[in-house]
Every structure is written in structure tokens, then in C-alpha cells.
Design an enzyme around this catalytic site. Structure first.
Site, short mmCIF file in Angstrom:
data_model
loop_
_atom_site.label_atom_id
_atom_site.label_comp_id
_atom_site.label_asym_id
_atom_site.label_seq_id
_atom_site.Cartn_x
_atom_site.Cartn_y
_atom_site.Cartn_z
N HIS A 82 50.05 69.05 14.23
CA HIS A 82 51.08 68.97 13.29
C HIS A 82 51.07 70.06 12.15
O HIS A 82 50.27 71.01 12.02
CB HIS A 82 50.53 67.70 12.26
N ASP A 161 52.58 54.76 2.97
CA ASP A 161 53.00 56.27 2.65
C ASP A 161 54.39 56.26 2.38
O ASP A 161 54.75 57.03 1.49
CB ASP A 161 52.64 57.05 3.89
N ARG A 168 56.81 59.32 -5.37
CA ARG A 168 56.09 60.60 -5.58
C ARG A 168 57.58 61.66 -6.03
O ARG A 168 57.41 62.50 -6.79
CB ARG A 168 55.24 61.26 -4.51
N SER A 183 48.75 61.60 3.08
CA SER A 183 50.04 61.34 3.54
C SER A 183 50.28 61.90 5.08
O SER A 183 50.60 60.93 5.86
CB SER A 183 51.34 61.89 2.72
N LYS A 187 49.32 59.47 8.89
CA LYS A 187 50.46 59.15 9.90
C LYS A 187 49.79 59.69 11.30
O LYS A 187 49.96 59.31 12.08
CB LYS A 187 51.72 59.97 9.78
#
Length: 442
Positions: A82, A161, A168, A183, A187
């Protein structure tokens, strides 16, 4: 304990119990706790932070707020990667086939982009016929058969999320390290992977502009991943200039394919090699990172990695001939060179500004439902420290709108600064963060 008492407890910096965090998060998902109370809770977290136990609990609750993906039917250790995002970050497109070609399964779920360019999924849709919406069972079958696949994230993953992030975004709490870390990791873990390699970008083209903050975020995510049973390693990489040479969608696919042909940006390849070697170690294919890098170079030199990309494209319904014929990708109607207005050494690049310029051309979205122009963008191969001369071609703008193309050309030179004396470019890779600690790499 009431919701107000939980908010006050965090407001005063006290530790929250598992059931208290669950009451806030799941109450919000189920519509029991109103957004104004959750907004107050988020602001308390922004000011007071969270300890490791709270952070692990928050992430776990978010993971189980919706469906999770079971990838246990995929043979081998599944390793995911990621990136926290940046400009010309084309890493995933060549990285997945490289690692898959070396026997480590990569079941990659990526997102669409909201910002200067599309996400990996948008870029892959440049390939004619390429399917990103693939049912889980077929996804698993493709990975078992081919070794890798890249699909879009399920909307059913981590609903907590989605709700919390939207709040947010409008309450000034986006830039909270505990909230960012939970967050991202919720995922990744909900996607069913066994091990995770994180690429945390830092610099003027990244979400995290401060190296200290980027390190804190990387450490938090590594602690979360390992506490929840996923081997997790993070690298902090530079984003004070575009990583690759192409900023767009189809042109980034082209650059990704060129990497697999042994061409393309050296900086881009170095990040791919670094992350890929770590994935090979976590996946049990390489005993150490140096061996991993050697295997990666061999996979590219032999054509094995390029062939694997062709197999992945074909398995997902795309035209694999694209690897040899870039004209099959969307092509912009207008193309014009960027001419330097300055002479000297490039001393600063407004990386985010170049990204926004690509977005202005149509390469990205401002709103979720905006339609991306997959063919447009900017090619800018120059890097910090390079010497340029006035009147020299330093890049190319591609667009289907001639007026926008001309405006982009007029604006581009204001996004770079030059110096009369040579400058030392920043390091490309700053730190490696693992369960064992932090290694300085520069």
C-alpha cells in the site's frame, strides 16, 4: 458509560476500553450515535492521540464493521503493498507482476483516485477490456492460476471507515496520525492479506510533508499490523519530486510496462525493487532483501515479469497486446513540448502543483463522480539536481482540450525553481520500519 462520558474521558487523555471504542464506532455505523458526538470524539483523538491498545482495538472494530475477504483458498503467503499516495506513483502496475512471476501470490485490491490523477484502478481501465470489478471467487481463482490480480475494493469493506472519513473531511480531523493509520490498516487487513508492505510518502507532493510525522505514521501502522497478526513492514520514500516520469493514467500504464522492459525512471524502479524485495522476503521466496533484488532484476531481464503482466491482463479480460502496442491505450488529441524558461540546476519542484496541473487537464477527479480523461497528462523526466537550459525541451503536455493544453504550458515553468550552483537531491528512501525497529537508510 454514556457517549458524552466516553468523549470526556478521551478529552482528558485517559485510556478507553475496548467496549467504549466499540460503542462510539458501531453506534455511529448503526445510526444510534449522532455525527456531532462522533465529531467531538474525533477532535478529542486529534488532540490526545491513542495508545497502541486503543489503536489496535479501533482498527479491529473498523475491520469487522462490514464484510471481510477470506483469501485462505489462495495457495501460499499472500503479500500486499500500500502507498500513501503521491505524484507519478506508478509502482503497483509493474510491482504486482514482478512479485507474482517469482512465485509470491499478490491478491491486490486498489482504489480509485480522488485528486491529481486516477488511482491504480483508473489507470488499469486504460487497457481495453480490463475488468476491475471481479467477484471474490473469480479473483481467488485468477490469483491461484496466474499468481496475481488487481481489482477494485469492495464497497462492503470497512463501512465504519467510509462514514468516519467523510466526517473527518468536514471537521478538520483528517491529519490525525491514529485516524490515518487505522483507516489505512483496516482496509488492508479486511482485504485478507497475510503480510503488508507499506510505502509512506513524504515531501511537498505527499499527504505527509514532514519526515517526523511520516515516521510516526509508519511506526503506528507497523504496530497495528503486527498486533493484528499481519507481518507488516513500512518504508518512507521521497515525494519532493514526481516519482516516475509520467503523470496521468494511460501514460503511467505505458511507463509501468516500460519498467518491465528494463526502461523507464530509475527512481521509480528503485522504489519498486525495494518494496518488491521486501515482499519476496515476507512471502518466503527470498532469504534476504539483496537476494530479492537480484531475483527482481532477473525476472525483468528474462522477460518473465512482462509475460506475467500479459497473463494478468488476459485473465482480467484485457487486451494483452497492449504490452507491445501502446497505441491501443487512449491517446490524447494534442501533444506539445514544455520549453524551459530558465537556465540552471533544478533546485525545487512543486510536486503537488504538477499533480494539480495534471488534474486540471482532466487526469484526476475533484468529486467522486467526475469522469477522468485517461489519455491526458504530463511527461516530465527531469529531476532535482538536473541541469537545464533556457529553450530546452524538458517535458510534454498531453490533452484533448487545446485551450487547457496551452494554459498548462504557460503555468508549468512557475512550478520549478533553478539554482546557479549544483544541488544535492534528497534521498529517495529514508527509513525502513519493522517490528524490530527503525533502520535509517540515508
Amino acid at each position: 458509560m454514556s457517549i458524552v462520558e466516553i468523549i470526556e474521558k478521551k478529552k482528558y487523555g485517559k485510556h478507553l476500553e475496548d467496549n467504549e471504542i466499540k460503542e462510539i464506532v458501531m453506534g455511529y455505523v448503526e445510526g444510534i450515535v449522532p455525527d456531532y458526538q462522533v465529531a467531538a470524539f474525533l477532535m478529542a483523538v486529534w488532540f490526545r492521540g491513542m495508545d497502541d491498545k486503543e489503536l489496535s482495538t479501533l482498527t479491529d472494530i473498523m475491520i469487522h464493521s462490514g464484510k471481510t475477504i477470506d483469501l485462505s483458498k489462495i495457495h501460499g503467503i499472500k503479500v500486499d503493498k500500500h502507498s500513501s499516495g503521491g505524484v507519478a506513483d506508478t509502482v503497483t502496475i509493474p510491482l504486482v507482476p514482478i512479485v507474482a512471476s517469482l512465485g509470491v501470490p499478490v491478491a491486490k485490491m486498489s482504489g480509485r483516485g480522488l485528486g491529481h490523477t486516477g488511482g491504480t484502478i483508473d489507470k488499469l481501465e486504460s487497457i481495453p477490456g480490463f475488468r476491475v470489478e471481479v467477484p471474490t471467487e473469480e479473483f481467488i481463482n485468477i490469483v491461484n492460476r496466474v499468481g496475481g490480480a488487481i481489482i477494485s475494493q469492495s464497497e462492503e469493506l470497512v463501512p465504519a471507515d467510509k462514514k468516519i472519513y467523510a466526517l473527518r473531511d468536514v471537521t478538520g480531523t483528517v491529519d490525525s496520525i491514529p485516524l490515518i493509520a487505522s483507516s489505512i490498516m483496516s482496509k488492508k487487513i479486511a482485504s485478507g492479506t497475510d503480510a503488508i508492505v507499506l510505502d509512506v510518502k513524504v515531501g511537498n507532493g505527499a499527504f505527509m510533508e514532514d519526515l517526523g510525522d511520516a515516521l510516526k505514521l509508519a511506526e503506528a501502522m507497523v504496530r497495528i499490523g503486527n498486533s493484528l497478526g499481519r507481518k507488516t513492514v513500512a518504508y518512507i520514500t521521497d515525494m519532493n519530486e514526481p516519482l516516475g516520469d509520467a503523470i496521468g493514467n494511460s501514460i503511467e500504464v505505458e511507463e509501468g510496462i516500460n519498467i518491465l522492459k528494463g526502461k523507464g525512471s530509475k527512481r521509480l524502479f528503485e522504489v519498486i525493487e525495494t518494496l518488491g524485495s521486501e515482499m519476496l522476503v515476507l512471502g518466503g521466496r527470498a532469504s534476504d532483501r539483496e537476494l530479492g533484488k537480484s531475483l527482481i532484476r532477473e525476472a525483468i531481464a528474462s522477460g518473465k515479469a512482462l509475460q506475467k503482466l500479459a497473463e494478468i491482463i488476459e485473465a482480467q479480460g484485457g487486451n494483452k497486446q497492449v504490452i507491445n502496442d501502446f497505441n491501443l491505450l487512449p491517446q490524447a488529441k494534442f501533444k506539445k513540448d514544455i520549453i524551459s524558461e530558465k537556465t540552471g540546476y533544478i533546485s525545487r519542484i512543486d510536486t503537488k502543483g504538477i499533480g494539480r496541473l495534471a488534474q486540471f487537464l482532466g487526469a484526476g477527479r475533484e468529486k467522486k463522480d467526475d469522469v477522468i480523461d485517461l489519455s491526458c497528462g504530463i511527461i516530465f523526466p527531469k529531476k532535482l539536481g538536473d541541469y537545464i537550459e533556457k529553450g530546452q525541451q524538458i517535458g510534454t503536455v498531453l490533452s484533448n482540450n487545446e485551450a487547457k493544453l496551452e494554459e498548462a504550458l504557460n503555468r508549468f515553468n512557475s512550478l520549478i525553481e533553478v539554482s546557479d550552483t549544483p544541488i544535492e537531491p534528497p534521498p529517495l528512501i529514508y527509513y525502513r520500519v519493522s517490528a524490530e525497529g527503525v533502520d535509517k537508510l540515508f
